[in-house]
Design an enzyme around this catalytic site. Structure first.
Site, mmCIF file in Angstrom:
data_model
loop_
_atom_site.group_PDB
_atom_site.id
_atom_site.type_symbol
_atom_site.label_atom_id
_atom_site.label_comp_id
_atom_site.label_asym_id
_atom_site.label_seq_id
_atom_site.Cartn_x
_atom_site.Cartn_y
_atom_site.Cartn_z
ATOM 1 N N GLY A 31 0.716 -1.266 0.061
ATOM 2 C CA GLY A 31 -0.033 -0.066 0.119
ATOM 3 C C GLY A 31 0.951 1.270 0.077
ATOM 4 O O GLY A 31 1.891 1.279 0.373
ATOM 5 N N PHE A 35 1.980 9.735 2.908
ATOM 6 C CA PHE A 35 3.135 10.190 3.329
ATOM 7 C C PHE A 35 4.175 8.896 3.588
ATOM 8 O O PHE A 35 5.383 9.036 3.589
ATOM 9 C CB PHE A 35 3.337 10.730 4.866
ATOM 10 C CG PHE A 35 2.490 12.153 4.666
ATOM 11 C CD1 PHE A 35 3.225 13.395 4.168
ATOM 12 C CD2 PHE A 35 1.174 12.076 5.085
ATOM 13 C CE1 PHE A 35 2.757 14.210 4.103
ATOM 14 C CE2 PHE A 35 0.517 13.491 4.948
ATOM 15 C CZ PHE A 35 1.277 14.580 4.679
ATOM 16 N N GLY A 36 3.618 7.617 3.336
ATOM 17 C CA GLY A 36 4.347 6.695 3.637
ATOM 18 C C GLY A 36 3.998 5.516 2.626
ATOM 19 O O GLY A 36 2.920 5.583 1.862
ATOM 20 N N LYS A 37 4.540 4.364 2.834
ATOM 21 C CA LYS A 37 4.209 3.259 2.099
ATOM 22 C C LYS A 37 4.166 1.856 3.111
ATOM 23 O O LYS A 37 4.636 2.095 4.182
ATOM 24 C CB LYS A 37 5.351 2.608 1.085
ATOM 25 C CG LYS A 37 5.523 3.621 0.143
ATOM 26 C CD LYS A 37 6.517 3.353 -0.994
ATOM 27 C CE LYS A 37 6.660 4.433 -2.125
ATOM 28 N NZ LYS A 37 7.786 3.799 -3.062
ATOM 29 N N VAL A 38 3.567 0.870 2.600
ATOM 30 C CA VAL A 38 3.319 -0.127 3.477
ATOM 31 C C VAL A 38 3.551 -1.334 2.852
ATOM 32 O O VAL A 38 3.517 -1.473 1.745
ATOM 33 C CB VAL A 38 1.478 -0.114 4.028
ATOM 34 C CG1 VAL A 38 1.617 -1.544 4.980
ATOM 35 C CG2 VAL A 38 1.259 1.132 4.424
ATOM 36 N N ASP A 147 -11.050 11.057 11.612
ATOM 37 C CA ASP A 147 -10.934 10.536 9.847
ATOM 38 C C ASP A 147 -11.552 9.445 9.664
ATOM 39 O O ASP A 147 -11.035 8.418 8.845
ATOM 40 C CB ASP A 147 -9.512 10.885 9.614
ATOM 41 C CG ASP A 147 -9.235 11.007 8.066
ATOM 42 O OD1 ASP A 147 -10.246 11.459 7.350
ATOM 43 O OD2 ASP A 147 -8.095 10.740 7.370
ATOM 44 N N LYS A 149 -13.384 6.802 7.518
ATOM 45 C CA LYS A 149 -13.932 6.842 6.105
ATOM 46 C C LYS A 149 -13.492 5.242 5.755
ATOM 47 O O LYS A 149 -12.820 4.545 6.351
ATOM 48 C CB LYS A 149 -13.105 7.815 5.440
ATOM 49 C CG LYS A 149 -11.732 7.789 5.322
ATOM 50 C CD LYS A 149 -11.022 9.056 4.451
ATOM 51 C CE LYS A 149 -9.580 8.972 4.674
ATOM 52 N NZ LYS A 149 -8.904 9.870 3.822
ATOM 53 N N ASN A 152 -10.095 4.198 5.822
ATOM 54 C CA ASN A 152 -9.474 3.686 7.134
ATOM 55 C C ASN A 152 -10.130 2.846 7.906
ATOM 56 O O ASN A 152 -9.851 2.437 8.888
ATOM 57 C CB ASN A 152 -9.235 5.173 7.974
ATOM 58 C CG ASN A 152 -8.376 6.066 7.499
ATOM 59 O OD1 ASN A 152 -7.507 5.749 6.683
ATOM 60 N ND2 ASN A 152 -8.417 7.697 7.848
HETATM 61 N N1 LIG Z 1 -2.088 -2.645 8.905
HETATM 62 C C1 LIG Z 1 -2.299 -3.094 7.510
HETATM 63 N N2 LIG Z 1 -2.515 -4.265 7.245
HETATM 64 C C2 LIG Z 1 -2.798 -4.340 5.933
HETATM 65 N N3 LIG Z 1 -2.739 -3.139 4.809
HETATM 66 C C3 LIG Z 1 -2.547 -2.062 5.361
HETATM 67 C C4 LIG Z 1 -1.978 -1.795 6.681
HETATM 68 N N4 LIG Z 1 -2.013 -0.535 6.794
HETATM 69 C C5 LIG Z 1 -2.248 -0.119 5.541
HETATM 70 N N5 LIG Z 1 -2.295 -0.734 4.613
HETATM 71 C C6 LIG Z 1 -2.657 -0.584 3.299
HETATM 72 O O1 LIG Z 1 -1.865 0.425 2.926
HETATM 73 C C7 LIG Z 1 -2.291 1.427 2.350
HETATM 74 C C8 LIG Z 1 -1.805 2.875 2.703
HETATM 75 O O2 LIG Z 1 -1.807 2.894 4.071
HETATM 76 P P1 LIG Z 1 -1.649 4.319 4.814
HETATM 77 O O3 LIG Z 1 -2.048 4.212 6.207
HETATM 78 O O4 LIG Z 1 -0.128 4.694 4.817
HETATM 79 O O5 LIG Z 1 -2.358 5.072 3.985
HETATM 80 P P2 LIG Z 1 -3.724 6.025 3.730
HETATM 81 O O6 LIG Z 1 -4.511 5.600 5.038
HETATM 82 O O7 LIG Z 1 -4.052 6.302 2.574
HETATM 83 O O8 LIG Z 1 -2.783 7.242 4.496
HETATM 84 P P3 LIG Z 1 -3.157 8.830 4.355
HETATM 85 O O9 LIG Z 1 -4.527 8.830 5.201
HETATM 86 O O10 LIG Z 1 -1.852 9.170 5.123
HETATM 87 O O11 LIG Z 1 -2.700 9.182 2.915
HETATM 88 C C9 LIG Z 1 -3.986 1.371 2.923
HETATM 89 O O12 LIG Z 1 -5.043 1.918 1.938
HETATM 90 C C10 LIG Z 1 -4.080 0.048 3.366
HETATM 91 O O13 LIG Z 1 -4.805 -0.691 1.995
#
Ligand SMILES: Nc1ncnc2c1ncn2[C@@H]1O[C@H](COP(=O)(O)OP(=O)(O)OP(=O)(O)O)[C@@H](O)[C@H]1O
Length: 487
Positions: A31, A35-38, A147, A149, A152
Protein backbone atom coordinates in the site's frame (compact mmCIF):
# COMPACT_ATOMS: atom_id res chain seq x y z
CA UNK A 1 7.64 -17.79 3.66
CA UNK A 2 8.41 -19.36 6.99
CA UNK A 3 11.18 -18.83 9.47
CA UNK A 4 12.15 -22.10 11.11
CA UNK A 5 13.20 -22.59 14.71
CA UNK A 6 16.95 -22.50 14.15
CA UNK A 7 16.66 -19.43 11.94
CA UNK A 8 14.64 -17.78 14.70
CA UNK A 9 17.14 -18.51 17.43
CA UNK A 10 19.84 -17.14 15.12
CA UNK A 11 17.87 -13.89 15.11
CA UNK A 12 17.32 -13.77 18.86
CA UNK A 13 17.09 -10.17 20.06
CA UNK A 14 18.78 -9.33 23.34
CA UNK A 15 16.56 -7.95 26.11
CA UNK A 16 18.28 -4.58 26.15
CA UNK A 17 18.36 -4.22 22.36
CA UNK A 18 15.98 -1.74 20.74
CA UNK A 19 13.91 -3.13 17.90
CA UNK A 20 15.12 -1.94 14.50
CA UNK A 21 14.77 -2.41 10.76
CA UNK A 22 17.21 -5.34 10.66
CA UNK A 23 14.88 -7.38 12.86
CA UNK A 24 12.39 -7.69 10.01
CA UNK A 25 12.35 -9.50 6.71
CA UNK A 26 10.64 -7.41 4.02
CA UNK A 27 8.21 -9.58 2.07
CA UNK A 28 6.19 -7.36 -0.25
CA UNK A 29 4.74 -3.89 -0.81
CA UNK A 30 0.98 -3.64 -0.26
CA UNK A 31 0.00 0.00 0.00
CA UNK A 32 0.82 3.63 -0.34
CA UNK A 33 -0.52 6.65 1.57
CA UNK A 34 0.17 10.36 1.34
CA UNK A 35 3.32 10.14 3.39
CA UNK A 36 4.32 6.56 3.54
CA UNK A 37 4.29 3.12 2.08
CA UNK A 38 3.16 -0.13 3.61
CA UNK A 39 4.69 -3.55 3.22
CA UNK A 40 4.28 -7.00 4.71
CA UNK A 41 7.14 -7.94 6.99
CA UNK A 42 8.08 -10.91 9.13
CA UNK A 43 9.84 -10.47 12.45
CA UNK A 44 12.92 -12.64 12.17
CA UNK A 45 13.05 -13.88 15.77
CA UNK A 46 9.39 -14.83 16.18
CA UNK A 47 8.30 -15.44 12.58
CA UNK A 48 5.29 -13.18 13.25
CA UNK A 49 3.95 -11.24 10.26
CA UNK A 50 3.08 -7.55 10.46
CA UNK A 51 2.32 -4.56 8.27
CA UNK A 52 5.18 -2.07 8.31
CA UNK A 53 4.40 1.51 7.40
CA UNK A 54 7.44 3.62 6.70
CA UNK A 55 7.62 7.33 6.10
CA UNK A 56 10.55 9.31 4.82
CA UNK A 57 11.64 11.86 7.42
CA UNK A 58 12.78 14.25 4.70
CA UNK A 59 9.41 14.09 2.93
CA UNK A 60 7.47 14.54 6.18
CA UNK A 61 9.67 17.45 7.14
CA UNK A 62 9.28 19.04 3.73
CA UNK A 63 5.50 18.73 3.91
CA UNK A 64 5.35 19.85 7.51
CA UNK A 65 3.92 16.51 8.60
CA UNK A 66 6.50 15.29 11.08
CA UNK A 67 4.59 16.38 14.14
CA UNK A 68 1.47 14.57 12.96
CA UNK A 69 3.42 11.33 12.74
CA UNK A 70 4.97 11.78 16.19
CA UNK A 71 1.56 12.56 17.56
CA UNK A 72 0.02 9.52 15.85
CA UNK A 73 2.60 7.27 17.48
CA UNK A 74 2.02 8.83 20.90
CA UNK A 75 -1.67 8.05 20.59
CA UNK A 76 -1.16 4.56 19.18
CA UNK A 77 1.10 3.41 22.02
CA UNK A 78 -1.81 3.92 24.41
CA UNK A 79 -4.25 1.80 22.42
CA UNK A 80 -5.03 -1.89 22.22
CA UNK A 81 -8.42 -3.02 20.94
CA UNK A 82 -9.77 -5.88 18.77
CA UNK A 83 -11.23 -3.44 16.24
CA UNK A 84 -8.24 -1.15 15.90
CA UNK A 85 -5.12 -1.71 13.83
CA UNK A 86 -2.80 -1.92 16.81
CA UNK A 87 0.77 -0.70 16.90
CA UNK A 88 3.42 -3.26 17.85
CA UNK A 89 6.71 -1.48 17.29
CA UNK A 90 7.88 1.98 16.34
CA UNK A 91 11.45 3.02 15.60
CA UNK A 92 13.38 5.15 13.17
CA UNK A 93 16.66 5.38 11.34
CA UNK A 94 18.46 8.12 9.43
CA UNK A 95 15.98 7.99 6.53
CA UNK A 96 12.62 6.78 7.76
CA UNK A 97 10.18 6.40 10.62
CA UNK A 98 8.61 2.96 10.99
CA UNK A 99 5.29 1.85 12.42
CA UNK A 100 4.88 -1.92 12.66
CA UNK A 101 1.21 -2.82 13.06
CA UNK A 102 -1.30 -5.69 12.97
CA UNK A 103 -1.38 -7.11 9.45
CA UNK A 104 -4.86 -6.99 7.93
CA UNK A 105 -5.02 -8.95 4.73
CA UNK A 106 -8.67 -8.38 3.79
CA UNK A 107 -8.13 -4.97 2.16
CA UNK A 108 -9.69 -1.66 3.12
CA UNK A 109 -13.36 -0.86 2.58
CA UNK A 110 -12.51 1.73 -0.10
CA UNK A 111 -10.78 -1.00 -2.11
CA UNK A 112 -13.88 -3.20 -1.90
CA UNK A 113 -16.16 -0.29 -2.85
CA UNK A 114 -14.04 0.32 -5.94
CA UNK A 115 -14.36 -3.38 -6.73
CA UNK A 116 -18.15 -2.77 -6.74
CA UNK A 117 -18.83 -5.05 -3.81
CA UNK A 118 -22.49 -4.70 -2.77
CA UNK A 119 -22.42 -5.08 0.97
CA UNK A 120 -25.50 -6.78 2.41
CA UNK A 121 -27.14 -4.79 5.24
CA UNK A 122 -26.16 -7.55 7.66
CA UNK A 123 -22.51 -6.93 6.77
CA UNK A 124 -22.92 -3.17 7.24
CA UNK A 125 -24.60 -3.79 10.59
CA UNK A 126 -21.57 -5.73 11.82
CA UNK A 127 -19.13 -3.06 10.56
CA UNK A 128 -21.15 -0.39 12.38
CA UNK A 129 -21.16 -2.50 15.56
CA UNK A 130 -17.42 -3.25 15.41
CA UNK A 131 -16.38 0.33 14.66
CA UNK A 132 -18.80 1.57 17.32
CA UNK A 133 -17.03 -0.66 19.87
CA UNK A 134 -13.73 0.89 18.79
CA UNK A 135 -15.21 4.41 19.05
CA UNK A 136 -16.54 3.66 22.52
CA UNK A 137 -13.05 2.53 23.55
CA UNK A 138 -11.47 5.66 22.06
CA UNK A 139 -14.06 7.87 23.73
CA UNK A 140 -13.18 6.33 27.10
CA UNK A 141 -9.59 7.36 26.40
CA UNK A 142 -10.77 10.81 25.31
CA UNK A 143 -9.53 10.35 21.75
CA UNK A 144 -11.41 11.72 18.74
CA UNK A 145 -10.30 9.90 15.57
CA UNK A 146 -11.48 12.62 13.15
CA UNK A 147 -10.92 10.63 9.97
CA UNK A 148 -13.41 7.76 9.90
CA UNK A 149 -13.90 6.75 6.24
CA UNK A 150 -13.90 3.50 4.22
CA UNK A 151 -10.19 4.02 3.38
CA UNK A 152 -9.36 3.81 7.08
CA UNK A 153 -11.32 0.65 7.84
CA UNK A 154 -9.28 -2.46 7.10
CA UNK A 155 -10.68 -5.98 7.04
CA UNK A 156 -8.94 -9.02 8.41
CA UNK A 157 -9.10 -12.31 6.52
CA UNK A 158 -12.43 -13.26 8.12
CA UNK A 159 -13.90 -9.85 7.28
CA UNK A 160 -13.87 -8.11 10.69
CA UNK A 161 -13.41 -4.32 10.59
CA UNK A 162 -10.39 -2.54 12.09
CA UNK A 163 -9.99 1.20 12.35
CA UNK A 164 -6.64 2.67 11.37
CA UNK A 165 -4.89 5.99 10.59
CA UNK A 166 -4.66 8.16 13.71
CA UNK A 167 -2.80 10.83 11.79
CA UNK A 168 -5.28 13.59 12.66
CA UNK A 169 -6.65 12.07 15.86
CA UNK A 170 -6.69 14.27 18.93
CA UNK A 171 -6.84 13.82 22.66
CA UNK A 172 -9.21 16.10 24.53
CA UNK A 173 -9.28 16.84 28.22
CA UNK A 174 -12.52 16.59 30.21
CA UNK A 175 -14.91 19.38 29.20
CA UNK A 176 -12.60 20.46 26.41
CA UNK A 177 -13.48 20.68 22.75
CA UNK A 178 -11.40 20.13 19.65
CA UNK A 179 -11.43 22.91 17.13
CA UNK A 180 -9.24 22.32 14.09
CA UNK A 181 -10.52 21.72 10.60
CA UNK A 182 -9.33 18.13 10.37
CA UNK A 183 -10.55 15.11 8.47
CA UNK A 184 -11.72 14.24 4.99
CA UNK A 185 -14.33 16.60 3.61
CA UNK A 186 -17.16 14.24 2.58
CA UNK A 187 -17.04 12.56 6.01
CA UNK A 188 -16.64 15.67 8.19
CA UNK A 189 -19.52 16.61 10.46
CA UNK A 190 -21.35 19.96 10.09
CA UNK A 191 -20.01 21.24 13.42
CA UNK A 192 -16.41 20.85 12.21
CA UNK A 193 -17.20 23.33 9.42
CA UNK A 194 -19.18 25.53 11.79
CA UNK A 195 -16.19 25.66 14.12
CA UNK A 196 -13.85 26.58 11.30
CA UNK A 197 -16.22 29.45 10.46
CA UNK A 198 -15.89 30.58 14.10
CA UNK A 199 -19.59 30.04 14.75
CA UNK A 200 -19.07 27.57 17.58
CA UNK A 201 -16.12 27.15 19.97
CA UNK A 202 -15.43 23.52 19.12
CA UNK A 203 -16.69 19.98 18.64
CA UNK A 204 -16.48 16.65 20.43
CA UNK A 205 -16.66 12.85 19.92
CA UNK A 206 -20.00 13.18 18.12
CA UNK A 207 -18.14 13.99 14.89
CA UNK A 208 -16.84 10.40 14.65
CA UNK A 209 -20.40 9.04 14.86
CA UNK A 210 -21.47 11.33 12.01
CA UNK A 211 -18.62 9.96 9.88
CA UNK A 212 -19.66 6.41 10.79
CA UNK A 213 -23.15 7.27 9.51
CA UNK A 214 -21.71 8.51 6.21
CA UNK A 215 -19.72 5.27 5.91
CA UNK A 216 -22.83 3.16 6.63
CA UNK A 217 -24.76 5.14 4.01
CA UNK A 218 -22.00 4.71 1.40
CA UNK A 219 -21.50 0.99 2.01
CA UNK A 220 -25.22 0.34 1.69
CA UNK A 221 -25.93 2.44 -1.37
CA UNK A 222 -22.63 2.97 -3.20
CA UNK A 223 -22.99 6.75 -2.85
CA UNK A 224 -22.59 9.29 -0.07
CA UNK A 225 -25.46 11.25 1.49
CA UNK A 226 -24.15 14.61 0.26
CA UNK A 227 -22.34 15.44 -2.97
CA UNK A 228 -19.13 16.71 -1.37
CA UNK A 229 -15.64 16.51 -2.86
CA UNK A 230 -12.24 17.71 -1.78
CA UNK A 231 -12.65 20.86 -3.89
CA UNK A 232 -16.17 21.74 -2.71
CA UNK A 233 -15.94 25.12 -0.92
CA UNK A 234 -16.81 24.96 2.77
CA UNK A 235 -19.65 27.45 2.45
CA UNK A 236 -21.30 25.30 -0.24
CA UNK A 237 -20.92 22.25 1.98
CA UNK A 238 -22.63 24.09 4.81
CA UNK A 239 -25.62 24.94 2.66
CA UNK A 240 -25.87 21.28 1.58
CA UNK A 241 -26.33 20.34 5.24
CA UNK A 242 -29.47 22.49 5.39
CA UNK A 243 -31.31 19.87 3.34
CA UNK A 244 -31.97 16.21 4.17
CA UNK A 245 -30.09 13.69 2.05
CA UNK A 246 -32.01 11.61 -0.43
CA UNK A 247 -32.58 8.37 1.47
CA UNK A 248 -32.62 5.20 -0.68
CA UNK A 249 -36.21 3.99 -0.80
CA UNK A 250 -35.28 0.32 -0.60
CA UNK A 251 -33.78 0.56 2.86
CA UNK A 252 -35.83 -1.12 5.56
CA UNK A 253 -37.13 1.23 8.26
CA UNK A 254 -34.83 0.01 11.10
CA UNK A 255 -31.73 0.63 8.97
CA UNK A 256 -33.04 4.03 7.88
CA UNK A 257 -33.54 4.97 11.54
CA UNK A 258 -29.94 3.98 12.30
CA UNK A 259 -28.47 6.08 9.49
CA UNK A 260 -30.76 9.05 10.22
CA UNK A 261 -29.75 9.01 13.89
CA UNK A 262 -26.07 9.03 12.93
CA UNK A 263 -26.30 11.59 10.15
CA UNK A 264 -28.10 14.11 12.28
CA UNK A 265 -26.74 17.61 11.66
CA UNK A 266 -27.41 18.58 15.27
CA UNK A 267 -24.74 16.93 17.45
CA UNK A 268 -27.04 17.25 20.48
CA UNK A 269 -29.62 14.98 18.86
CA UNK A 270 -27.16 12.70 17.09
CA UNK A 271 -26.57 9.11 18.15
CA UNK A 272 -23.16 9.32 19.78
CA UNK A 273 -22.79 6.57 22.36
CA UNK A 274 -22.57 2.80 22.22
CA UNK A 275 -25.51 2.46 24.62
CA UNK A 276 -27.75 4.54 22.33
CA UNK A 277 -26.66 2.42 19.37
CA UNK A 278 -27.39 -0.83 21.21
CA UNK A 279 -30.94 0.37 21.90
CA UNK A 280 -31.85 0.89 18.22
CA UNK A 281 -34.24 -1.61 16.59
CA UNK A 282 -31.65 -2.46 13.90
CA UNK A 283 -28.97 -3.23 16.49
CA UNK A 284 -30.81 -4.41 19.59
CA UNK A 285 -30.79 -8.14 18.91
CA UNK A 286 -27.01 -8.32 18.42
CA UNK A 287 -24.87 -10.36 20.80
CA UNK A 288 -22.37 -7.64 21.73
CA UNK A 289 -20.12 -9.91 23.75
CA UNK A 290 -19.83 -12.30 20.81
CA UNK A 291 -19.08 -9.35 18.53
CA UNK A 292 -16.28 -8.16 20.80
CA UNK A 293 -14.82 -11.67 20.78
CA UNK A 294 -15.04 -11.71 16.97
CA UNK A 295 -17.16 -14.82 17.13
CA UNK A 296 -19.94 -13.36 14.94
CA UNK A 297 -19.15 -14.48 11.40
CA UNK A 298 -19.09 -11.54 8.93
CA UNK A 299 -21.47 -11.69 5.97
CA UNK A 300 -18.76 -10.48 3.61
CA UNK A 301 -15.54 -12.47 3.50
CA UNK A 302 -12.71 -10.82 1.55
CA UNK A 303 -11.66 -12.92 -1.43
CA UNK A 304 -8.84 -15.28 -0.51
CA UNK A 305 -6.02 -16.39 -2.76
CA UNK A 306 -4.91 -12.92 -3.77
CA UNK A 307 -3.90 -9.78 -1.91
CA UNK A 308 -6.79 -7.34 -1.57
CA UNK A 309 -4.79 -4.36 -2.73
CA UNK A 310 -3.61 -2.64 -5.86
CA UNK A 311 -0.77 -4.79 -7.34
CA UNK A 312 1.02 -1.73 -8.77
CA UNK A 313 2.44 -0.85 -5.33
CA UNK A 314 4.77 -3.80 -5.65
CA UNK A 315 5.97 -2.85 -9.13
CA UNK A 316 6.39 0.78 -8.18
CA UNK A 317 8.57 -0.15 -5.20
CA UNK A 318 10.73 -2.42 -7.36
CA UNK A 319 11.07 -0.21 -10.44
CA UNK A 320 10.35 3.46 -9.72
CA UNK A 321 11.41 3.93 -6.08
CA UNK A 322 14.77 5.67 -5.85
CA UNK A 323 15.39 4.41 -2.31
CA UNK A 324 13.86 0.91 -2.28
CA UNK A 325 13.42 -0.55 1.17
CA UNK A 326 15.06 -3.84 0.33
CA UNK A 327 18.31 -1.98 -0.42
CA UNK A 328 18.20 0.11 2.73
CA UNK A 329 20.72 -1.92 4.70
CA UNK A 330 23.41 -1.55 2.06
CA UNK A 331 22.54 2.08 1.45
CA UNK A 332 22.76 3.06 5.11
CA UNK A 333 25.99 1.13 5.63
CA UNK A 334 27.50 3.01 2.71
CA UNK A 335 26.28 6.36 4.03
CA UNK A 336 27.57 5.59 7.52
CA UNK A 337 31.04 4.67 6.31
CA UNK A 338 31.09 7.78 4.12
CA UNK A 339 30.25 9.90 7.12
CA UNK A 340 33.20 8.57 9.01
CA UNK A 341 35.41 10.39 6.52
CA UNK A 342 33.44 13.59 6.64
CA UNK A 343 33.87 16.50 9.00
CA UNK A 344 31.84 16.68 12.21
CA UNK A 345 29.97 19.61 10.71
CA UNK A 346 28.54 17.28 8.07
CA UNK A 347 27.29 15.08 10.86
CA UNK A 348 25.71 18.11 12.45
CA UNK A 349 23.91 18.77 9.19
CA UNK A 350 22.32 15.36 9.40
CA UNK A 351 20.81 16.28 12.73
CA UNK A 352 19.50 19.60 11.47
CA UNK A 353 17.51 17.51 8.97
CA UNK A 354 16.10 15.59 11.89
CA UNK A 355 15.05 18.24 14.40
CA UNK A 356 12.32 16.14 16.01
CA UNK A 357 14.31 12.94 16.32
CA UNK A 358 14.69 13.34 20.03
CA UNK A 359 10.93 13.37 20.41
CA UNK A 360 10.32 10.16 18.54
CA UNK A 361 8.64 7.50 20.68
CA UNK A 362 10.19 4.09 20.23
CA UNK A 363 7.78 1.40 21.23
CA UNK A 364 7.86 -2.35 21.73
CA UNK A 365 4.53 -3.93 22.62
CA UNK A 366 6.14 -7.37 22.72
CA UNK A 367 8.36 -6.27 25.60
CA UNK A 368 5.36 -4.92 27.47
CA UNK A 369 3.40 -8.15 26.96
CA UNK A 370 6.40 -10.23 28.07
CA UNK A 371 6.68 -8.13 31.22
CA UNK A 372 2.98 -8.58 31.98
CA UNK A 373 3.28 -12.32 31.43
CA UNK A 374 6.29 -12.50 33.76
CA UNK A 375 4.36 -10.63 36.43
CA UNK A 376 1.35 -12.88 36.01
CA UNK A 377 3.50 -15.99 36.45
CA UNK A 378 5.20 -14.54 39.52
CA UNK A 379 1.84 -13.73 41.01
CA UNK A 380 0.58 -17.26 40.34
CA UNK A 381 3.72 -18.73 41.84
CA UNK A 382 3.38 -16.62 44.96
CA UNK A 383 -0.25 -17.55 45.42
CA UNK A 384 0.55 -21.22 44.99
CA UNK A 385 3.29 -20.95 47.56
CA UNK A 386 1.01 -19.27 50.06
CA UNK A 387 -1.66 -21.92 49.52
CA UNK A 388 0.91 -24.69 50.06
CA UNK A 389 2.13 -23.02 53.24
CA UNK A 390 -1.37 -22.67 54.59
CA UNK A 391 -2.12 -26.29 53.80
CA UNK A 392 0.99 -27.44 55.63
CA UNK A 393 0.17 -25.47 58.78
CA UNK A 394 2.75 -22.73 58.19
CA UNK A 395 1.83 -19.14 59.11
CA UNK A 396 -1.36 -18.05 57.41
CA UNK A 397 -1.33 -16.15 54.19
CA UNK A 398 -2.11 -12.92 55.99
CA UNK A 399 0.73 -13.49 58.46
CA UNK A 400 3.07 -14.38 55.66
CA UNK A 401 2.17 -11.28 53.71
CA UNK A 402 3.47 -9.21 56.60
CA UNK A 403 6.94 -10.32 55.65
CA UNK A 404 6.67 -8.89 52.15
CA UNK A 405 8.79 -5.93 51.40
CA UNK A 406 7.03 -2.90 50.07
CA UNK A 407 7.94 -1.57 46.62
CA UNK A 408 9.83 1.31 48.11
CA UNK A 409 12.03 -1.03 50.12
CA UNK A 410 13.28 -2.86 47.08
CA UNK A 411 15.77 -1.65 44.53
CA UNK A 412 13.97 -0.50 41.41
CA UNK A 413 15.63 -3.01 39.10
CA UNK A 414 14.60 -5.92 41.29
CA UNK A 415 11.90 -8.19 39.96
CA UNK A 416 12.11 -11.26 42.18
CA UNK A 417 14.11 -11.55 45.35
CA UNK A 418 14.05 -14.40 47.81
CA UNK A 419 14.17 -12.90 51.29
CA UNK A 420 15.16 -14.94 54.30
CA UNK A 421 13.11 -14.29 57.39
CA UNK A 422 12.50 -16.45 60.41
CA UNK A 423 11.30 -19.80 59.28
CA UNK A 424 9.42 -20.48 57.08
CA UNK A 425 11.10 -19.14 54.02
CA UNK A 426 9.07 -16.46 52.28
CA UNK A 427 9.48 -15.29 48.75
CA UNK A 428 8.98 -11.58 48.36
CA UNK A 429 7.85 -10.56 44.94
CA UNK A 430 8.49 -7.14 43.71
CA UNK A 431 5.48 -6.00 41.74
CA UNK A 432 7.05 -3.34 39.59
CA UNK A 433 4.81 -0.29 39.54
CA UNK A 434 3.70 0.37 36.01
CA UNK A 435 6.27 2.90 35.01
CA UNK A 436 5.21 5.69 32.78
CA UNK A 437 7.16 8.01 30.62
CA UNK A 438 6.08 11.38 29.52
CA UNK A 439 5.95 12.25 25.88
CA UNK A 440 8.02 15.23 25.06
CA UNK A 441 6.14 16.75 22.18
CA UNK A 442 6.13 20.49 22.00
CA UNK A 443 3.55 22.74 20.50
CA UNK A 444 0.70 21.98 18.21
CA UNK A 445 0.77 19.98 15.03
CA UNK A 446 0.95 21.45 11.65
CA UNK A 447 -1.11 22.07 8.60
CA UNK A 448 -0.44 19.72 5.74
CA UNK A 449 -3.25 20.19 3.33
CA UNK A 450 -1.29 20.57 0.15
CA UNK A 451 -0.48 17.09 -0.92
CA UNK A 452 -3.23 15.15 0.67
CA UNK A 453 -6.33 14.89 -1.49
CA UNK A 454 -9.61 15.19 0.42
CA UNK A 455 -7.86 15.64 3.72
CA UNK A 456 -7.28 18.77 5.68
CA UNK A 457 -5.26 18.94 8.84
CA UNK A 458 -4.79 22.08 10.80
CA UNK A 459 -3.83 22.97 14.31
CA UNK A 460 -6.35 23.09 17.13
CA UNK A 461 -5.72 26.74 17.53
CA UNK A 462 -8.45 27.57 19.99
CA UNK A 463 -7.07 25.28 22.63
CA UNK A 464 -4.05 23.16 22.90
CA UNK A 465 -5.46 19.73 23.66
CA UNK A 466 -2.30 18.06 22.54
CA UNK A 467 -0.01 20.23 24.59
CA UNK A 468 -2.19 19.27 27.56
CA UNK A 469 -1.85 15.62 26.66
CA UNK A 470 1.93 15.84 26.82
CA UNK A 471 1.79 14.28 30.21
CA UNK A 472 -0.19 11.30 28.92
CA UNK A 473 1.21 8.13 30.35
CA UNK A 474 2.57 5.51 28.05
CA UNK A 475 3.00 1.78 28.50
CA UNK A 476 6.31 0.36 29.64
CA UNK A 477 7.33 -0.55 26.10
CA UNK A 478 7.21 3.06 25.00
CA UNK A 479 10.05 5.42 25.44
CA UNK A 480 11.02 8.70 23.98
CA UNK A 481 14.17 8.35 21.96
CA UNK A 482 16.70 10.36 23.84
CA UNK A 483 19.78 10.58 21.69
CA UNK A 484 21.09 14.03 22.37
CA UNK A 485 21.30 16.25 19.39
CA UNK A 486 24.71 17.32 18.30
CA UNK A 487 24.68 21.00 17.84
N1 LIG B 1 -2.00 -2.74 8.91
C1 LIG B 1 -2.20 -2.89 7.60
N2 LIG B 1 -2.39 -4.12 7.07
C2 LIG B 1 -2.60 -4.25 5.75
N3 LIG B 1 -2.66 -3.25 4.88
C3 LIG B 1 -2.46 -2.01 5.33
C4 LIG B 1 -2.22 -1.77 6.70
N4 LIG B 1 -2.07 -0.44 6.88
C5 LIG B 1 -2.23 0.12 5.66
N5 LIG B 1 -2.46 -0.82 4.74
C6 LIG B 1 -2.69 -0.59 3.32
O1 LIG B 1 -1.81 0.38 2.86
C7 LIG B 1 -2.51 1.49 2.30
C8 LIG B 1 -1.79 2.75 2.68
O2 LIG B 1 -1.85 2.91 4.06
P1 LIG B 1 -1.55 4.27 4.75
O3 LIG B 1 -2.03 4.22 6.15
O4 LIG B 1 -0.15 4.69 4.50
O5 LIG B 1 -2.39 5.15 3.82
P2 LIG B 1 -3.58 6.06 3.96
O6 LIG B 1 -4.46 5.65 5.09
O7 LIG B 1 -4.19 6.17 2.62
O8 LIG B 1 -2.74 7.28 4.39
P3 LIG B 1 -3.04 8.76 4.37
O9 LIG B 1 -4.42 8.92 4.98
O10 LIG B 1 -1.92 9.25 5.21
O11 LIG B 1 -2.98 9.16 2.95
C9 LIG B 1 -3.90 1.42 2.90
O12 LIG B 1 -4.85 1.95 2.02
C10 LIG B 1 -4.11 -0.05 3.13
O13 LIG B 1 -4.72 -0.64 2.02
Amino acid sequence: MGVNQSARSKHHIKDDEEVNFDHFQILRAIGKGSFGKVCIVQKKDTGQMYAMKYMSKAVCLERDALRNVLREIEILVQLDHPFLVNLWFSFHDEEDMFLVQDLLLGGDLRYHLTQNVQFPLEAVRLYVAEIALALDYLQAKRIIHRDIKPDNILLDEEGHAHLTDFNVATLVEDNQLASSLSGTKPYMAPEVYACSADEIPGYDFAIDWWSLGVVAFELSSGRRPYEIHSQTPNKDIRSLFLKFPEWPSIWPEPFLILVKRLINPNPQNRLKTLDDLKALPFMCDLDWEAILEKSVVPEFTPPKGHLNCDPTFELEEMIVESKPLHKKKKRLAKQRSLREFQSPSAEQQEFTLDPLAEEFTTFNRQKELDRQERERKEQEWEEELLRAMEASGSPSASQTREFRLSDSELPSELTTTPVKVEKPYVKATYNAPSTSKTAGLNGSFSKDTKNRPHTQHSPDTKKSAWSKSRSATMPEGAKVWSKSRKS
